[in-house]
Design an enzyme around this catalytic site. Structure first.
Site, short mmCIF file in Angstrom:
data_model
loop_
_atom_site.label_atom_id
_atom_site.label_comp_id
_atom_site.label_asym_id
_atom_site.label_seq_id
_atom_site.Cartn_x
_atom_site.Cartn_y
_atom_site.Cartn_z
CB SER A 65 5.24 -1.69 11.93
OG SER A 65 5.03 -0.38 12.13
CE LYS B 258 0.33 3.46 4.64
NZ LYS B 258 0.24 3.60 6.13
CD GLU C 34 -3.48 -2.57 7.40
OE1 GLU C 34 -2.56 -2.82 7.02
OE2 GLU C 34 -4.20 -1.65 7.35
N GLY D 170 2.42 2.38 10.69
CA GLY D 170 3.40 3.51 10.62
C GLY D 170 4.14 3.72 11.70
CG ASN E 124 -1.81 1.23 1.21
OD1 ASN E 124 -1.90 1.98 0.53
ND2 ASN E 124 -2.20 1.37 2.44
C1 PEP Z 1 -0.85 -0.02 5.98
O1 PEP Z 1 -0.94 1.40 6.12
O2 PEP Z 1 -1.64 -0.66 5.69
C2 PEP Z 1 0.34 -0.31 6.77
C3 PEP Z 1 0.40 -1.46 7.20
O3 PEP Z 1 1.52 0.66 6.94
P1 PEP Z 1 2.83 0.18 7.67
O4 PEP Z 1 3.42 -0.95 7.10
O5 PEP Z 1 3.61 1.46 7.13
O6 PEP Z 1 2.46 0.20 9.26
#
Ligand code: PEP
Length: 249
Positions: A213, A10, A166, A172, A8
């Site tokens: 993460s 973003k 999640e 993040g 993703n």
């Molecule tokens: C996400 O936003 O779906 C995500 C998992 O981000 P990160 O890996 O940066 O935590």
């Protein structure tokens, strides 16, 4: 179950950067059959990235969509537009959409219905905040998000959803749920799907992926867990080398 590794991106990467990444991915993984690799670039890059991925085993996803099929919604993108541009998947209910753009379970439910109508496969994100976890409300929150987000969805369609657990506190932040914490939540999600939609929804064959993460160091431990069927990767998917290592976990 075939694992999913999804990126993703973003609000990152220009069209040029997205195409370059997709070309490298395609050079290395175009024939990968034992894992489903999905990338979700920003809207502006979908068309160009679709052209690069065409004919490969790699899959294209959008990061969001509107619930209505068309109309006066300035700045929004419809499911039909995503199909037109070559998307197979769409991320729905990401916590950034829920928290920053006030997306409620009921909008998410409408989006999922529209996605199915247009033949897009939803990657349906759910997860608790840190406060909810500290109050021991994780399971309650997950159950509510599943129940309301999937209200009136047929069990045949439930089977086609990719669930993404999640935990908001792990997105993040560099804080990953431990493999055990993630497994516990995934096991609960599978049980909740059975409770809410019955055996016909085929919960044991539904792919539930973890996001929060994920990186090249923690992916193997997460993927060792029986109920974790893949990863949704944000930050670590922006760099080709680190994403490639995650794919090759
Ligand atoms: C996400 O936003 O779906 C995500 C998992 O981000 P990160 O890996 O940066 O935590």
């Amino acid at each position: 179950m075939k694992p999913i590794i999804a990126a993703n991106w973003k609000m990152n990467k220009t069209v040029g950067e997205s195409v370059l990444f997709a070309e490298r991915l395609s050079n290395e993984f175009a024939k990968m059959e034992d894992k489903d690799i999905i990338i979700a670039p920003p809207f502006t890059a979908l068309h160009s990235v679709a052209a690069v991925l065409k004919g490969s085993a790699l899959h294209l996803s959008a990061q969001n969509m509107h619930w209505d099929e068309k109309g006066a919604y300035t700045g929004e993108i419809s499911a039909g537009m995503l199909i037109d541009v070559g998307c197979e998947y769409v991320i729905i209910g990401h916590s950034e959409r829920r928290n920053l753009f006030a997306e409620k379970d009921e909008y998410i439910n409408q989006k999922i219905k529209t996605a199915f109508k247009m033949n897009l496969k939803p990657i349906f994100c759910i997860g608790e905040t840190l406060n909810e976890r500290n109050l021991e409300k994780t399971f309650e929150i997950l159950r509510r998000q599943i129940k309301e987000g999937l209200n009136n969805i047929l069990s045949d369609d439930i089977k086609r959803i990719v669930f993404a657990y999640e935990p908001v506190w792990a997105i993040g932040t560099g804080k990953t749920a431990t493999a055990q914490q993630a497994e516990e939540a995934h096991r609960y999600i599978r049980k909740a799907i059975i409770d809410l939609f019955g055996k016909d929804a085929g919960a044991n064959n539904i792919r539930i992926i973890y996001g929060g993460s994920v990186n090249q160091e923690n992916i193997a431990g997460l993927m060792d867990q029986p109920d974790i069927n893949g990863a949704l990767v944000g930050g670590a998917s922006l760099n080709f080398e680190s994403f490639a290592k995650i794919i090759n976990f």
